[in-house]
Write a protein that holds these residues in place. Structure first.
Motif, PDB file in Angstrom:
ATOM      1  N   ARG A 135       0.835  -1.209   0.000  1.00  0.00           N
ATOM      2  CA  ARG A 135       0.000   0.000   0.000  1.00  0.00           C
ATOM      3  C   ARG A 135       0.871   1.261   0.000  1.00  0.00           C
ATOM      4  NH1 ARG A 135      -2.698  -2.986   3.967  1.00  0.00           N
ATOM      5  NH2 ARG A 135      -2.034  -1.550   5.621  1.00  0.00           N
ATOM      6  N   ARG A 136       1.989   1.210   0.740  1.00  0.00           N
ATOM      7  CA  ARG A 136       2.896   2.369   0.754  1.00  0.00           C
ATOM      8  C   ARG A 136       3.492   2.595  -0.630  1.00  0.00           C
ATOM      9  NH1 ARG A 136       4.423   0.272   5.844  1.00  0.00           N
ATOM     10  NH2 ARG A 136       6.239  -0.774   4.918  1.00  0.00           N
ATOM     11  N   GLU A 139       1.059   4.356  -2.783  1.00  0.00           N
ATOM     12  CA  GLU A 139       0.970   5.774  -2.413  1.00  0.00           C
ATOM     13  C   GLU A 139       2.110   6.563  -3.040  1.00  0.00           C
ATOM     14  OE1 GLU A 139       0.944   5.804   1.816  1.00  0.00           O
ATOM     15  OE2 GLU A 139      -1.094   4.963   1.994  1.00  0.00           O
ATOM     16  N   THR A 140       3.320   5.973  -3.088  1.00  0.00           N
ATOM     17  CA  THR A 140       4.446   6.689  -3.695  1.00  0.00           C
ATOM     18  C   THR A 140       4.236   6.893  -5.187  1.00  0.00           C
ATOM     19  OG1 THR A 140       5.705   4.653  -4.171  1.00  0.00           O
ATOM     20  CG2 THR A 140       6.030   5.696  -2.004  1.00  0.00           C
ATOM     21  N   GLY A 142       1.374   7.529  -6.457  1.00  0.00           N
ATOM     22  CA  GLY A 142       0.328   8.535  -6.609  1.00  0.00           C
ATOM     23  C   GLY A 142      -0.923   8.026  -7.280  1.00  0.00           C
TER      24      GLY A 142
END
Length: 612
Positions: A135-136, A139-140, A142
């Motif tokens: 999930r991280r 997020e990176t 976008g």
């Protein structure tokens, strides 16, 4: 068992426009037919039928399908009843039931169930504590939540048995056959995907047939960054294009299909609002994939990273496409700036920058020329001769005779300009650029020069070509597709051309007298000698053995002329605005091409009129 190959053969034997034309009035429009849509009420036609692609489409209500879909949606038949009726018309026998094929179909259905269950497992794992790293990563990148959900991102736990335990209702052999588990000698079987961000790969019907996984532990330098499923009964990576099931409907709305290098590039473009993107799966673009692209749009855009690897990939794609080229179908090639990938460019400059790149693609022939020209130093005569040999080797791979001839002429023109033209410095050239000045054309008699001027500036060439096809109707069917590309401002000749294209589809032999009768009955314009300024082209003279070849060349010149003039006008406008070396060089290249065009037309004219 109705195999895809049998259904494709059925579609190829049936004229889609013929079937639809029985209940809907169709009007010929170039290579397509138009009509008011039979699926909704409308006053102006937005419904098109394309026999070459084998589908109909309404730009008003979105109705779309092939001849079988027409029979089911418009006639209300069941699928099998539609197939049976079309098979009778096509003279085809329905295949007898094949127990083995039925068994394979049942096995494939079971494998689809396995893949669907695996996809559900991966999606669930992404939301757990173990999926935090995945999930991280998202997020990176976008990616908005709607994109994550739409593309079905998931997570494969860092376990050798987690998937097997989650899918315990399926036999272990099925998990292996689906490519989800690996069996090796002297070791326990294990899950193929572990500690990876997962993406499902779908077939054209939107069913999950494979997976791609991106590594999350970058410290593992011995593991591949991206890992795809192996080939299975459901998945053939050389025949599959990632995201085609979503991109094809979007591409038919925009008339653009973008091919990028990887599936994360596809996701990045979708997040930026460009939905019509697909990607191959770990291999160079294959012949089958190119054919699949052409079934959606006629000129897909291939987008490669701007590094050396991207240039090599572009050249491989060009080489794969050359033998497959057919009229109206090609590729455009774009390279991203500065070694960027699509996501880099979008983040740095926004989606508008990506749109500008996609709009500025190069033609296939230009990409081929530049790739071979820049492949090695061209200092000695031997170097230049090697360049010419490589270009001609590529040309010989093209199967379509008209396209092969046009490529040979285009590439030889570029080579001659590069290898032989005089370099003369001219005052006013930007930053000391030394443009190549085309040699002055040889003088010609005044009478022929006057006729050539009238042909080059008016519709004389068009009139001569139309007269040539009326005089030589046997060549109509061979060149009908190229003739359909002619855009004439003369409505009379435009209507005559449409009629000739329609008549070319008839199976009975064509004769000039019969053509004159048909055109007269329809009150269509027939060219007179005065229309083409009295020029005596070889293809207009009875008994000329090379008349067919000259007629084909005159037609290609007719199609090429407006494109050259438009490109030269745009290059001149760009140079006047930018005053750059690149703009000046492009203007000069197009100017030389126009001069070569005029020289060939003058040669065709001089060989006849110049002898008077």
């Amino acid at each position: 068992m109705l195999t895809p190959q049998w259904l494709d053969e059925l579609r190829s034997r049936i004229s889609l426009s013929g079937v639809i034309g029985r209940t809907t009035r169709l009007t010929k429009a170039g290579r397509e037919f138009k009509a008011c849509c039979p699926f909704h009420n409308e006053k102006s036609p937005s419904f098109t039928v394309n026999d070459e692609k084998g589908f109909y489409h309404c730009f008003g209500c979105g109705a779309h399908g092939d001849v079988i879909r027409w029979m089911t949606d418009q006639r209300g038949l069941s699928f099998m009843d539609a197939v049976k009726e079309l098979a009778v018309e096509a003279g085809m026998e329905l295949p007898a039931p094949d127990p083995r094929a039925a068994r394979r179909a049942e096995e494939q259905k079971s494998l689809h169930d396995v893949m669907a269950a695996a996809q559900s497992f991966f999606v669930h794992e992404l939301s757990t504590e173990g999926g935090a790293a995945a999930r991280r990563y998202l997020e990176t990148r976008g990616f908005p939540a709607r994109i994550v959900q739409e593309f079905g991102f998931g997570f494969a736990p860092d376990s050798r048995t987690a998937l097997k335990e989650a899918l315990h209702q399926f036999p272990h052999e099925m998990l292996v056959e689906a490519g989800l588990r690996i069996v090796v000698e002297d070791r326990d079987p294990y899950d193929r995907f572990r500690n990876r961000l997962m993406l499902p790969i779908h077939d054209a019907r939107g069913r999950v047939i494979a997976f791609g996984g991106r590594i999350l532990d970058t410290a593992k330098t011995d593991a591949p960054k991206y890992l795809n499923s192996p080939d299975t009964p459901l998945f053939d990576k050389g025949r599959t294009l990632y995201n085609l099931h979503r991109a094809a409907p979007a591409a038919r709305r925009t008339d653009r299909l973008v091919v990028v290098e990887g599936y994360m590039d596809v996701v990045a473009l979708a997040a930026a609002g460009i939905a019509e993107a697909v990607a191959p799966l770990g291999t160079a673009l294959t012949e089958h994939q190119i054919e699949r692209l052409w079934r959606v749009v006629e000129t897909p855009v291939l987008c490669f990273d701007g590094d050396a690897a991207g240039k090599r990939a572009a050249k491989r794609a060009v080489e794969r496409a050359l033998p497959l080229l057919r009229p109206g179908h090609s590729l455009r090639i774009v390279s991203l700036p500065g070694g960027m990938d699509p996501d880099d460019l979008i983040k740095a400059e926004g989606p508008q920058a990506m749109e500008r790149v996609l709009e500025g693609g190069k033609s296939l022939v230009e990409t081929l020329w530049e790739a071979e020209r820049d492949a090695s130093p061209l200092v000695t005569p031997e170097d230049k001769a090697g360049l010419k040999a490589r270009l001609l080797d590529h040309v010989e791979t093209i199967q379509h005779p008209d396209i092969r001839s046009l490529y040979r002429r285009d590439l030889l023109e570029r080579f001659d300009s590069f290898a032989f033209a005089r370099r003369d410095r001219q005052r006013g050239s930007p930053r000391g650029v030394a443009p190549w000045r085309a040699a002055a054309p040889p003088p010609m008699p005044a009478q022929a020069r006057d006729r050539l001027r009238r042909i080059g500036n008016g519709d004389g060439l068009l009139a001569a070509v139309v007269a040539g096809f009326i005089a030589r109707p046997a060549f109509l069917a061979r060149h009908a597709e190229t003739l359909a590309k002619v855009d004439s401002p003369d409505r009379g000749f435009a209507a005559t051309i449409d009629a000739l294209i329609e008549i070319s589809e008839r199976t009975e032999p064509l004769e000039t007298a019969a053509l004159h009768t048909i055109l007269a009955e329809r009150r269509l314009k027939v060219p007179q000698p005065s229309d083409y300024a009295g020029m005596r082209f070889g293809f207009l003279e009875a008994g000329s053995g090379s008349g067919g070849d000259e007629l084909a060349e005159a037609l290609s010149l007719l199609v090429e002329r407006p494109a050259i003039e438009a490109a030269l006008a745009e290059a001149t406008r760009r140079f006047e605005q930018e005053l750059s070396d690149e703009a000046f060089a492009e203007q000069q290249r197009l100017r030389e091409r126009k001069l070569a065009f005029e020289a060939r037309l003058r040669q065709m004219a001089s060989s006849r009129a110049g002898q008077e």
